[in-house]
Scaffold this active site. Structure first.
Site, PDB file in Angstrom:
ATOM      1  N   ARG A 108       0.877  -1.190   0.000  1.00 21.82           N
ATOM      2  CA  ARG A 108       0.000   0.000   0.000  1.00 21.82           C
ATOM      3  C   ARG A 108       0.900   1.222   0.000  1.00 21.82           C
ATOM      4  O   ARG A 108       1.769   1.350   0.854  1.00 21.82           O
ATOM      5  CB  ARG A 108      -0.908   0.053   1.227  1.00 21.82           C
ATOM      6  CG  ARG A 108      -1.505   1.459   1.415  1.00 21.82           C
ATOM      7  CD  ARG A 108      -2.566   1.577   2.461  1.00 21.82           C
ATOM      8  NE  ARG A 108      -3.808   0.982   2.009  1.00 21.82           N
ATOM      9  CZ  ARG A 108      -5.005   1.241   2.554  1.00 21.82           C
ATOM     10  NH1 ARG A 108      -5.106   2.078   3.568  1.00 21.82           N
ATOM     11  NH2 ARG A 108      -6.076   0.655   2.087  1.00 21.82           N
ATOM     12  N   ASP A 231     -16.668   8.540  -1.392  1.00 22.69           N
ATOM     13  CA  ASP A 231     -15.386   8.374  -0.695  1.00 22.69           C
ATOM     14  C   ASP A 231     -14.992   9.752  -0.153  1.00 22.69           C
ATOM     15  O   ASP A 231     -15.579  10.773  -0.553  1.00 22.69           O
ATOM     16  CB  ASP A 231     -14.344   7.832  -1.696  1.00 22.69           C
ATOM     17  CG  ASP A 231     -13.007   7.480  -1.035  1.00 22.69           C
ATOM     18  OD1 ASP A 231     -12.928   7.427   0.208  1.00 22.69           O
ATOM     19  OD2 ASP A 231     -12.025   7.255  -1.785  1.00 22.69           O
ATOM     20  N   ARG A 317     -14.231  -7.116   2.906  1.00 22.43           N
ATOM     21  CA  ARG A 317     -12.824  -6.912   2.546  1.00 22.43           C
ATOM     22  C   ARG A 317     -12.004  -8.133   2.937  1.00 22.43           C
ATOM     23  O   ARG A 317     -11.117  -8.567   2.220  1.00 22.43           O
ATOM     24  CB  ARG A 317     -12.247  -5.683   3.276  1.00 22.43           C
ATOM     25  CG  ARG A 317     -12.872  -4.348   2.942  1.00 22.43           C
ATOM     26  CD  ARG A 317     -12.661  -3.940   1.509  1.00 22.43           C
ATOM     27  NE  ARG A 317     -11.289  -4.052   1.058  1.00 22.43           N
ATOM     28  CZ  ARG A 317     -10.278  -3.252   1.425  1.00 22.43           C
ATOM     29  NH1 ARG A 317     -10.484  -2.226   2.207  1.00 22.43           N
ATOM     30  NH2 ARG A 317      -9.050  -3.433   0.956  1.00 22.43           N
TER      31      ARG A 317
HETATM   32  N1  NVA Z   1      -9.417   7.500  -1.518  1.00 26.26           N
HETATM   33  C1  NVA Z   1      -9.062   7.069  -0.180  1.00 26.26           C
HETATM   34  C2  NVA Z   1      -9.397   5.631   0.024  1.00 26.26           C
HETATM   35  C3  NVA Z   1      -9.131   5.109   1.390  1.00 26.26           C
HETATM   36  C4  NVA Z   1      -9.475   3.657   1.535  1.00 26.26           C
HETATM   37  C5  NVA Z   1      -7.586   7.331   0.057  1.00 26.26           C
HETATM   38  O1  NVA Z   1      -6.772   7.020  -0.822  1.00 26.26           O
HETATM   39  O2  NVA Z   1      -7.248   7.862   1.111  1.00 26.26           O
HETATM   40  N1   CP Z   2     -11.220   0.879   2.667  1.00 28.09           N
HETATM   41  C1   CP Z   2      -9.955   0.795   3.089  1.00 28.09           C
HETATM   42  O1   CP Z   2      -9.023   0.516   2.314  1.00 28.09           O
HETATM   43  O2   CP Z   2      -9.764   1.025   4.416  1.00 28.09           O
HETATM   44  P1   CP Z   2      -8.372   1.153   5.183  1.00 28.09           P
HETATM   45  O3   CP Z   2      -7.717   2.421   4.692  1.00 28.09           O
HETATM   46  O4   CP Z   2      -8.714   1.188   6.629  1.00 28.09           O
HETATM   47  O5   CP Z   2      -7.523  -0.035   4.817  1.00 28.09           O
END
Ligand code: NVA
Ligand code: CP
Length: 330
Positions: A108, A231, A317
């Site tokens: 991530r 979102d 998830r």
């Molecule tokens: N668009 C958001 C999604 C979080 C799961 C972000 O990238 O912070």
């Molecule tokens: N939706 C999602 O990816 O949540 P987190 O940022 O908590 O992993």
């Protein structure tokens, strides 16, 4: 022909066929049944995975950890401060080291190019746990949730409200085009998905008998929707200085009672979470103080309503990430 994803990385849904995506959703349903009935499924005993997080996470991290353990695997979590990656060691070198020790790598972080680079060099499956451009594991959970709640996917009207060009908006446009849902991005022109990606998705949608629509019109965008999704307005990695501008641009696209009333009576509300639907977070409280806004991308009323399926979506998830890991590692 049967689907075989063994040895594949999971980086973005553009790389997968509708049959492969459907296979992952079906598999996620199977894992949900196993979990719910307390049936052990330690199918990957003896394997090990590493989770690299350059951004924070609750759902994605916990889903990978619990799924890894449920499948019988060893799990290592590395946060941004606790590995050499990027600072003292290149992505390529990190990938080649981790690929010698682990059977799979989750990443991530920032640019999509980083996770693609990791996958090219690791020699083991790499899973994208969110980049600036895409969030593919979220999509398997989202489609699984819609099918669970509405009984089908093909032909449904799906509307994303707000910051449609972010990682979640982009990914939803791709998955809807692949699986035959009519996708509408409803938001300001400045926050729409990248034009090239829209064109790509329009040609995928044409093959699958559905449409991709961009609109700045709240009424047109929400009318007869089966699913309304939103979102947060400023994503991880974007500067806090953007809040003022985003609030101005995106407030007209807040998911509120009017949006839900304009959708079908059977419509569901979805959100990848986390969400700013009240002032019970540090950022939520700061925004309330600075801009006088106590709820942002969705009103608390809609978030807490019977139409909201956000916590089923969050649970899914875990089942879907388990499916992705199992399918690629087995
Ligand atoms: N668009 C958001 C999604 C979080 C799961 C972000 O990238 O912070
Ligand atoms: N939706 C999602 O990816 O949540 P987190 O940022 O908590 O992993």
């Amino acid at each position: 022909m049967g689907v075989n994803l063994s040895g594949r990385s999971f980086l973005k849904l553009l790389d997968f066929t509708p049959a492969e995506i459907t296979y992952l959703i079906d598999l996620a349903d199977d894992f949900k049944r196993l979990k719910r009935t307390g049936t052990p499924h330690r199918y990957l005993e003896g394997k090990n995975i590493v989770l690299l997080f350059e951004k924070t996470s609750t759902r994605t991290r916990c889903s990978f950890e619990v799924s890894g353990m449920d499948l019988g695997m060893g799990v290592t979590y590395l946060d941004p401060g606790s590995s050499q990656m990027g600072k003292k060691e290149s992505i390529e070198d990190t990938a080649r080291v981790l690929g010698r020790m682990y059977d799979g790598i989750e990443y991530r972080g920032f640019a999509q190019e980083i996770v693609e680079d990791l996958a090219r060099n690791a020699g083991v499956p790499v899973w994208n746990g969110l980049t600036t451009e895409f969030h593919p594991t979220q999509m398997i959970a989202d489609m699984m949730t819609i099918r669970e709640k509405l009984g089908r996917l093909k032909g449904l009207n799906f509307t994303f409200m707000g910051d449609a060009g972010n990682n979640v908006g982009n990914s939803l446009m791709v998955v809807c085009a692949k699986l035959g849902l009519n996708f509408t991005a409803c938001g300001p022109a400045a926050q729409m998905p990248d034009a090239e990606l829209v064109e790509t998705c329009r040609s995928i949608a044409a093959e699958n008998g559905c449409t991709v629509t961009l609109t700045e019109d709240f009424d047109a965008g929400t009318r007869d929707a089966d699913v309304i999704y939103t979102d947060i307005w400023v994503s991880m990695g974007e500067p806090d200085s953007l809040w003022a501008e985003r609030i101005k641009l995106l407030k007209p696209y807040q998911v509120n009672a009017a949006a839900m009333a304009n959708a079908k009576p059977t419509a569901i509300f979805m959100h990848c979470l986390p969400s700013f639907h009240d002032t019970k977070t540090t950022i939520g409280a700061e925004i309330a103080e600075k801009f006088g806004l106590t709820e942002m991308e969705v009103t608390d009323e809609v978030f807490e309503s019977a139409q909201s399926v956000v916590f089923d979506e969050a649970e899914n998830r875990m089942h879907s990430i388990k499916a992705v890991m199992y399918a690629t590692l087995k």
